[in-house]
Motif scaffolding. Structure first.
Motif, PDB file in Angstrom:
ATOM      1  N   UNK A 175     -20.275   4.748 -42.669  1.00 48.40           N
ATOM      2  CA  UNK A 175     -19.354   6.323 -42.462  1.00 48.40           C
ATOM      3  C   UNK A 175     -20.169   7.071 -41.261  1.00 48.40           C
ATOM      4  N   UNK A 176     -19.235   7.131 -40.167  1.00 48.84           N
ATOM      5  CA  UNK A 176     -20.090   7.740 -38.931  1.00 48.84           C
ATOM      6  C   UNK A 176     -20.137   9.126 -39.047  1.00 48.84           C
ATOM      7  N   UNK A 177     -21.260   9.677 -38.257  1.00 47.89           N
ATOM      8  CA  UNK A 177     -21.428  11.004 -38.445  1.00 47.89           C
ATOM      9  C   UNK A 177     -20.274  12.133 -38.295  1.00 47.89           C
ATOM     10  N   UNK A 178     -19.158  11.677 -37.417  1.00 50.16           N
ATOM     11  CA  UNK A 178     -18.045  12.451 -37.271  1.00 50.16           C
ATOM     12  C   UNK A 178     -17.052  12.439 -38.541  1.00 50.16           C
ATOM     13  N   UNK A 179     -17.075  11.511 -39.564  1.00 48.20           N
ATOM     14  CA  UNK A 179     -16.344  11.627 -40.335  1.00 48.20           C
ATOM     15  C   UNK A 179     -15.409  10.234 -40.513  1.00 48.20           C
ATOM     16  N   UNK A 180     -15.682   9.721 -39.390  1.00 49.11           N
ATOM     17  CA  UNK A 180     -14.802   8.305 -39.134  1.00 49.11           C
ATOM     18  C   UNK A 180     -15.575   7.189 -39.920  1.00 49.11           C
ATOM     19  N   UNK A 181     -14.531   6.157 -40.549  1.00 50.28           N
ATOM     20  CA  UNK A 181     -15.196   5.111 -40.883  1.00 50.28           C
ATOM     21  C   UNK A 181     -14.942   3.852 -40.155  1.00 50.28           C
ATOM     22  N   UNK A 182     -16.120   3.201 -39.950  1.00 51.17           N
ATOM     23  CA  UNK A 182     -15.874   2.089 -39.130  1.00 51.17           C
ATOM     24  C   UNK A 182     -16.138   0.758 -39.992  1.00 51.17           C
ATOM     25  N   UNK A 183     -15.265  -0.323 -39.879  1.00 50.38           N
ATOM     26  CA  UNK A 183     -15.359  -1.558 -40.429  1.00 50.38           C
ATOM     27  C   UNK A 183     -15.486  -2.851 -39.734  1.00 50.38           C
ATOM     28  N   UNK A 184     -16.626  -3.643 -39.779  1.00 49.29           N
ATOM     29  CA  UNK A 184     -16.688  -4.631 -39.129  1.00 49.29           C
ATOM     30  C   UNK A 184     -16.375  -5.997 -39.794  1.00 49.29           C
ATOM     31  N   UNK A 185     -15.451  -6.823 -39.053  1.00 48.50           N
ATOM     32  CA  UNK A 185     -14.894  -7.998 -39.615  1.00 48.50           C
ATOM     33  C   UNK A 185     -15.495  -9.164 -38.860  1.00 48.50           C
TER      34      UNK A 185
ATOM     35  N   UNK B  47     -20.604   0.034 -31.900  1.00 45.13           N
ATOM     36  CA  UNK B  47     -19.097   0.145 -32.131  1.00 45.13           C
ATOM     37  C   UNK B  47     -19.064   0.334 -33.718  1.00 45.13           C
ATOM     38  N   UNK B  48     -19.934  -0.151 -34.429  1.00 47.35           N
ATOM     39  CA  UNK B  48     -19.820   0.053 -35.873  1.00 47.35           C
ATOM     40  C   UNK B  48     -20.608   1.201 -36.272  1.00 47.35           C
ATOM     41  N   UNK B  49     -21.899   1.506 -35.716  1.00 48.89           N
ATOM     42  CA  UNK B  49     -22.548   2.813 -36.236  1.00 48.89           C
ATOM     43  C   UNK B  49     -23.709   3.028 -35.387  1.00 48.89           C
TER      44      UNK B  49
ATOM     45  N   UNK C 130      -5.185  -8.280 -38.119  1.00 50.62           N
ATOM     46  CA  UNK C 130      -5.292  -9.483 -37.971  1.00 50.62           C
ATOM     47  C   UNK C 130      -6.655  -9.939 -37.149  1.00 50.62           C
ATOM     48  N   UNK C 131      -7.279 -10.634 -37.629  1.00 50.38           N
ATOM     49  CA  UNK C 131      -8.581 -11.137 -37.415  1.00 50.38           C
ATOM     50  C   UNK C 131      -8.557 -12.701 -36.581  1.00 50.38           C
ATOM     51  N   UNK C 132      -8.493 -12.756 -35.527  1.00 52.77           N
ATOM     52  CA  UNK C 132      -8.628 -14.043 -34.616  1.00 52.77           C
ATOM     53  C   UNK C 132      -9.587 -14.912 -34.970  1.00 52.77           C
ATOM     54  N   UNK C 133      -9.482 -16.241 -34.850  1.00 54.45           N
ATOM     55  CA  UNK C 133     -10.717 -17.034 -34.975  1.00 54.45           C
ATOM     56  C   UNK C 133     -11.922 -16.666 -34.421  1.00 54.45           C
ATOM     57  N   UNK C 134     -12.895 -17.061 -34.893  1.00 57.32           N
ATOM     58  CA  UNK C 134     -14.385 -16.995 -34.187  1.00 57.32           C
ATOM     59  C   UNK C 134     -14.393 -15.482 -33.673  1.00 57.32           C
ATOM     60  N   UNK C 135     -14.084 -14.699 -34.248  1.00 55.31           N
ATOM     61  CA  UNK C 135     -13.903 -13.187 -33.497  1.00 55.31           C
ATOM     62  C   UNK C 135     -14.846 -12.161 -34.210  1.00 55.31           C
ATOM     63  N   UNK C 136     -15.260 -11.131 -33.692  1.00 55.93           N
ATOM     64  CA  UNK C 136     -15.760  -9.851 -34.238  1.00 55.93           C
ATOM     65  C   UNK C 136     -14.840  -9.091 -34.122  1.00 55.93           C
ATOM     66  N   UNK C 137     -14.470  -7.959 -35.067  1.00 57.37           N
ATOM     67  CA  UNK C 137     -13.588  -6.883 -34.916  1.00 57.37           C
ATOM     68  C   UNK C 137     -14.291  -5.665 -35.365  1.00 57.37           C
ATOM     69  N   UNK C 138     -14.194  -4.459 -34.949  1.00 59.57           N
ATOM     70  CA  UNK C 138     -14.501  -3.409 -35.707  1.00 59.57           C
ATOM     71  C   UNK C 138     -13.466  -2.335 -35.439  1.00 59.57           C
TER      72      UNK C 138
ATOM     73  N   UNK D 245      -8.796 -10.244 -48.696  1.00 62.19           N
ATOM     74  CA  UNK D 245      -9.094  -8.570 -48.993  1.00 62.19           C
ATOM     75  C   UNK D 245     -10.216  -8.421 -48.725  1.00 62.19           C
ATOM     76  N   UNK D 246     -10.517  -7.142 -48.331  1.00 60.05           N
ATOM     77  CA  UNK D 246     -11.597  -6.380 -47.864  1.00 60.05           C
ATOM     78  C   UNK D 246     -11.778  -5.167 -48.498  1.00 60.05           C
TER      79      UNK D 246
END
Length: 688
Positions: free
Chosen positions: A404-414, A380-382, A463-471, A36-37
């Protein structure tokens, strides 16, 4: 420590130990484990500075200004480049592009470096030679850079790791001064700053400090009255604009290294407290620059990339204005195998040097290592000016950061630090409603040769793969957004044990009908006060407790503005109590410290038998031993009970009990916010 071509070598015994993060068991599961994030956009952590994503350059690197390197750094979004490279800063002479005792590659002179800086749209941070240079040489450099050439170089460091000059035993940094003490360094920093600012008053000058819990923090040499940080801040704090720290965690193995970014908030908070206590009248305005950082573990493989992505945003969320990775190229040193089976060359650069150790050779010259892709994932995050907001994960092996990006988008790095297992991430939001559109997801997978982009998953599940960075980049729902700007950075005054006054600059961009002051509490927010003006009085606060606040404005339609920058303060202990406690750290050595406590009965009745209790603020602190009391601990809670010979405390301060303990620390070791005697919170004084 950094093991580089001209790196600092410090005995491992001088460095703080770390606590390993155990990886989940390997194996294939039918269903990925659930994580849970939660993202709370009401809890602001400041904006990303233009200088936030930094990298070191070095004059011994013949590829430093190559067009291919310029292209790669520009693509990665690097906003600050540091020059002339670590410890070379204390032997480098800019006029002649020489470093006696070291190697300088052709084409690495200052003007060539600035060509790269301009090409990629970055800013420079320059190391003025303290070790073998002079204040006049530094001033002449400022004149050449900003008057003659008009480069507008704003940030200047005075020296590199000058505490490594042999004064405390370890000796790697050049220093030709007759005295190598922190007092001498600080006095010279004042001279350097004065000479440099006489040429260009707009520049910012930085002094070298060390992070709490990292050598030589707390160490005293013969005749010293205080350690490096306190001495330098007390003398030079009013003459500089920022402080410089480096961070090379000392843990062994990838699992340990990947847990170490969690130490940074406490260490940086303690550093900020030291700055506030010793840095002079303008201490609140001193910035913090993390100008060298690397895990130092599996440097050319996925673990270092995961560490880097997590570390950059952890530091930026604490108000650091630049994080500068070590470094662009460094060269191979020893061959090993990372947990994911990849070959590691012990090369601390983000780009391959294309050279060999014996029969084992690196990839072709300038091939990006995973750490390069970690830097590329940051944008990619900000981007500069975007607002960092609170994100939290309930799984130790999954880190989360949000913007919270300037254009209103929300980016989440996992960031998945588990080498074997994927996770199903359940995303939850407070203060933000994502649209039903499929999110755009940027992924850097284990040892991948590029970052991939795809529309996948939902705003609720990824879905977050092993040893990965996702935004994960989400678009907002169709609800209208307030045009109000975030209120200006809040300030605190009149802090007592139970109250405080908070004020701020009003929001612009519309009519603010009300302001709301929220306490950050994990990823939830607690409303503390409302106001129709630009200030609020907080009441019913808990004595000896830390508070982090945001202020948000509400427009005439009831819509909330973005959150202000965070404000952190600690309430005092009671001004009037029936007991008093003095707390003082008397010695330290990076991984441990000694503290003395004096407790006094200031009430009207005598005490026959006492129990003194407090809590360590940091999870990295522990009780090792103590004296003049029976000492016990459970987790972060500590208790000291009286002995037969010191059990009686006379009323009205007639006598005191002097006790103390030895503490161990991994990272920060701040003093307890409050000390209680027989259940009563004492008036507590923290002695220097």
């Amino acid at each position: 420590m950094r093991v580089g071509r001209f790196g600092a070598l410090v005995a491992a015994g001088l460095l703080a130990a770390t606590t390993a993060v155990a990886a989940a068991p390997s194996g294939t599961a039918a269903t990925a484990a659930q994580v849970d994030v939660t993202v709370n956009t009401l809890e602001g952590l400041g904006t990303i500075p233009a200088t936030g994503y930094g990298l070191n350059s070095a004059v011994w690197d013949s590829q430093m200004n190559a067009p291919a390197v310029q292209g790669l750094l520009g693509q990665a979004g690097i906003g600050m480049l540091r020059y002339p490279g670590g410890s070379y800063g204390d032997i480098y002479h800019w006029q002649t592009n020489t470093a006696p005792g070291g190697y300088v590659a052709p084409g690495t002179d200052f003007d060539s470096f600035m060509g790269t800086v301009k090409t990629i749209g970055a800013q420079p941070i320059l190391i003025a030679n303290y070790g073998t240079g002079t204040a006049q040489e530094a001033a002449d450099w400022v004149r050449y850079a900003n008057v003659t050439k008009g480069y507008g170089a704003k940030y200047w460091e005075v020296g590199n790791e000058n505490y490594g000059n042999g004064y405390y035993g370890a000796d790697w940094e050049a220093d030709n001064h007759a005295s190598k003490s922190p007092t001498t360094y600080a006095q010279n920093v004042v001279q350097y700053s004065s000479a440099m600012k006489a040429v260009d008053p707009t520049i910012k000058v930085g002094a070298v400090l060390t992070l709490p819990g990292n050598w030589p923090d707390g160490v005293l040499a013969a005749g010293d009255a205080a350690d490096w940080n306190r001495t330098v801040l007390s003398i030079a704090g009013s003459s500089v604009d920022f402080v410089i720290v480096h961070w090379y965690p000392s843990g062994t193995g990838a699992a340990t290294a990947l847990g170490e970014p969690a130490q940074l908030p406490g260490e940086l908070a303690q550093l900020r407290d030291e700055i506030g206590q010793y840095g002079g009248a303008g201490a609140a305005h001193l910035g913090i620059a993390l100008t060298e950082v690397n895990a130092g573990v599996d440097e050319d493989t996925q673990p270092d990339a995961l560490f880097g992505a997590d570390t950059y945003f952890t530091a930026l969320e604490q108000g650091v204005f630049t994080v500068d990775w070590w470094d662009t190229h460094n060269g191979p040193q020893a061959i090993s195998t990372a947990p994911d089976g990849a070959t590691d060359y012990d090369d601390w650069g983000v780009l391959s040097s294309g050279t060999c150790v014996g029969a084992v050779c690196e990839p072709a010259l300038n091939t990006p290592f995973p750490s390069y892709f970690a830097l590329s994932m940051l944008s990619k995050l900000g981007r500069p000016g975007d607002r960092m907001v609170r994100a939290g994960s309930d799984q130790q092996l999954v880190a989360a950061h949000a913007v919270r990006q300037a254009d209103g988008k929300l980016a989440v790095m996992l960031v998945n630090k588990d080498p074997a297992n994927a996770y199903t991430v359940n995303l939850h939001y407070a203060g933000y409603t994502p649209s039903s559109a499929t999110p755009t997801v940027y992924t850097y997978g284990d040892e991948a040769a590029s970052i991939t982009t795809a529309a996948q998953g939902t705003s609720a599940v990824q879905t977050l793969p092993p040893y990965s960075i996702e935004t994960v980049v989400l678009t907002p729902s169709g609800n209208p957004v307030s045009t109000l700007t975030a209120p200006g950075s809040p300030r605190v005054s009149q802090v007592t044990g139970t109250g405080a006054t908070v004020s701020w600059t009003p929001a612009t961009g519309g009519t603010a009908t009300r302001y709301e002051v929220y306490r950050q509490f994990g990823t939830t927010s607690e409303l503390l006060a409302e106001s129709t003006s630009a200030s609020a009085t907080l009441t019913n606060l808990v004595p000896g407790t830390g508070y982090t606040l945001n202020v948000l404005a509400t427009d005439q339609y009831g819509r909330l503005s973005p959150p202000s920058d965070p404000l952190t303060f600690t309430t005092g202990t009671p001004a009037a109590s029936t007991c008093a406690a003095d707390y003082q750290v008397t010695a330290g050595w990076g991984s441990g410290y000694v503290a003395a406590i004096t407790v006094t009965d200031t009430g009207p009745a005598p005490i026959d038998g006492w129990s003194l209790t407090f809590a360590f603020p940091s999870t990295g602190q522990a009780l090792a031993s103590g004296w003049n009391a029976n000492w016990t601990s459970s987790g972060q809670n500590v208790e000291a009970t009286s002995l037969a010979w010191n059990a009686n405390l006379a009323p009205g301060g007639g006598n005191s009990a002097s006790i103390g303990f030895v503490g161990s620390n991994t990272g920060a070791y701040p003093p307890p916010a409050a000390i209680s005697l027989n259940g009563t919170v004492c008036t507590t004084t923290y002695l220097s």
